[in-house]
Every structure is written in structure tokens, then in C-alpha cells.
Design a protein around this motif. Sequence first.
Motif, PDB file in Angstrom:
ATOM      1  N   LEU A 295      39.669  75.462  13.367  1.00 56.32           N
ATOM      2  CA  LEU A 295      40.442  75.459  14.606  1.00 56.32           C
ATOM      3  C   LEU A 295      40.064  74.260  15.473  1.00 56.32           C
ATOM      4  N   PRO A 296      40.989  73.737  16.226  1.00 58.13           N
ATOM      5  CA  PRO A 296      40.624  72.659  17.156  1.00 58.13           C
ATOM      6  C   PRO A 296      39.739  73.209  18.273  1.00 58.13           C
ATOM      7  N   PRO A 297      38.755  72.440  18.725  1.00 61.34           N
ATOM      8  CA  PRO A 297      37.919  72.920  19.829  1.00 61.34           C
ATOM      9  C   PRO A 297      38.736  73.018  21.115  1.00 61.34           C
ATOM     10  N   VAL A 298      38.637  74.155  21.763  1.00 62.45           N
ATOM     11  CA  VAL A 298      39.399  74.399  22.979  1.00 62.45           C
ATOM     12  C   VAL A 298      38.461  74.888  24.076  1.00 62.45           C
ATOM     13  N   GLU A 299      38.588  74.270  25.236  1.00 65.05           N
ATOM     14  CA  GLU A 299      37.770  74.688  26.386  1.00 65.05           C
ATOM     15  C   GLU A 299      38.379  75.955  26.967  1.00 65.05           C
ATOM     16  N   GLY A 300      37.569  76.976  27.087  1.00 65.25           N
ATOM     17  CA  GLY A 300      38.047  78.232  27.640  1.00 65.25           C
ATOM     18  C   GLY A 300      37.956  78.257  29.153  1.00 65.25           C
ATOM     19  N   PRO A 301      38.389  79.345  29.765  1.00 65.10           N
ATOM     20  CA  PRO A 301      38.275  79.460  31.220  1.00 65.10           C
ATOM     21  C   PRO A 301      36.812  79.473  31.635  1.00 65.10           C
TER      22      PRO A 301
END
Length: 314
Positions: A295-301
Motif C-alpha cells: 500500500l502507498p504510505p498515507v498520513e493518518g489524522p
Amino acid sequence: MRRGIFLGAGIVVALGLASYWGLTEPSVGSGAEITLQPRTPDLANGLVAFNAGGCSACHAVPDQPDRLKLGGGLALRSPFGTFYAPNISPDAADGIGQWTEAEFVNSLMRGVSPRGQHLFPAFPYTSYAHARIDDVRDLFAYLKTLAPVPGKVRDHDLPFPFNIRRNVGIWKLMFFDRKPFAPDSAHSAQWNRGAYLVNSLGHCAECHSPRNFLGGIISAQRFAGGPNPEGEGWVPNITPKGLSDWSAKDVDYFLKTGQTPDGDSAGGSMVAVIKNTSQLPDADTAAIAEYVKSLPPVEGPPKPKKAEKAKAGG
């Protein structure tokens, strides 16, 4: 003049109500078009679907050791009220013993009950909609082999207007994607198996994604974690942003044992999830691990700052 105004207002209201009624009709996109051809169920595959779907995590009777007693009753708290997982045992009176196969498929994949009502999306049909129909049919056949558990589960505890099932039709128009899973030829068969399990039966995004004020998953932060929908704690980011120190083997091992690379163990609702994933074939946990790590790295809340500790004597 006044009479004309009232007449015009009445027409607008009538048209609005008619539009609402039409848009929220459960038969619209309910899956009534699904036709099931005769086939011999594969119970072994049904067991895999059962474990991949984590059915016992929500539907097993709470506070008893048998994960196959699917009498329901688990309280699922949310910002919209408290939902209670239903009885999905083969009990004829209180479970799904009298359901047809088509009714089961429509419930899981279209969110429409046998009585023709919208199911609340606390039940993750938004993910199950991407499952293969044959897997869902095999799951139904497997559930029918389990012991019936008598006992009717209490009604959901939802305030107005969230208790109006008809409103779910509008929610579905906004957030319900019914596109079937499509394999990606650019990736291996194992990767595609992992993508399928994660995004359909496994419904991983349902817990591991932040949601907007209407309860829809925020697409740009899918799998990036966020506040626990039940109000306590934080659901971790499972993109490489949150699992940067984990290898695919680490993820695979965690799904089998609940043990993290640093020697910690799964907690909270994940304990029940591990009881299911640990029963999956080795090839499936490896496939899930491969997909998750891709998965692509995604910044969460951002997590809320912890309250400052009270000063001594304060």
C-alpha cells in the motif's frame, strides 16, 4: 394569491417527499438483479470465507468461549448510537435458519434485509459487496452447518434521525461502491488474493480508516487509522506509514499469532480478529501481508494530544 403560494408550496413538498421516497427505496440497487444458478456448495471454502470475514468476532455470543455460537448480542458503539450484532446462527426463530440463499447474498452484498429494509452500515456490506458471490454462497452453506443458538438480540439503540432505516438509502447513494473486485494484471496472483481478502471479506478498511461526520470512509486516508469508532483508543495506521518497521513476514506472523515485531501482542478488538485470521490458510495470510506492505504510505489524522498530568497538589 395566498392560495397559489400554498398550492405551490404543497407541490414542492410533495415532489420532495416523492423524491426522497424514490431515492431511499431499498429495491433501488438492492441487488434484486442477482440471480443464483444451482451449484454444489464448497464448505471448505465457506470456512475460509467465515474466517476471512471475521464473522465470529462480532456475532459470537459475548463472554463465552465457543466462537461458533453465533447468537449475537455484542454491543457496537458508534457516534450514531449503539448497534447490537444479530443472531446469524441457523436458529429458525431467532437466526437465519429460514433465510434463503438469495436473501443472504442480498444482505451481505447489498445491505438489504429479507424484509426489504436497508441494513445499517455498521454491518460492513460496503466491503462485502466486493466479494465473489460464490464465496458468499459458500459462507451461507457453512453457517447452516453450525449449531442453532436460540435467543433474540435486542433492537439497536439509535437516536432520531439515525434510527430511520429509510435514510440509509441516501447514505448508500453517497458512500456505497458496489463495483466488483477486479484483479490487477500488473501484480502476482498472491498479491491479488491479498487485495481481494483485504478489500472484501476481510473488510480491513472499515476499522482502519478515518470517517467523516456522516460515517463514510475518507477515501484519501483509507487504511491510515484514526479514532476508534467505539469511542476509546486509536486504530493504527496499517499503510507503510504506520508499519514502516514491519516486514511482510512480520505482518504474516502477526495475523497468525497476534505478536508484534517488538514482542508486544494484539489488544482490544484485534484479539478477536486474530482468532479468525489465525485459522486462515498460510497462503492467505501471506497474501494479505504482501498486499498490505504494498500500500502507498498515507498520513493518518493526527492523534489528540494527551492531557497534561495534573501537578502534584493541583
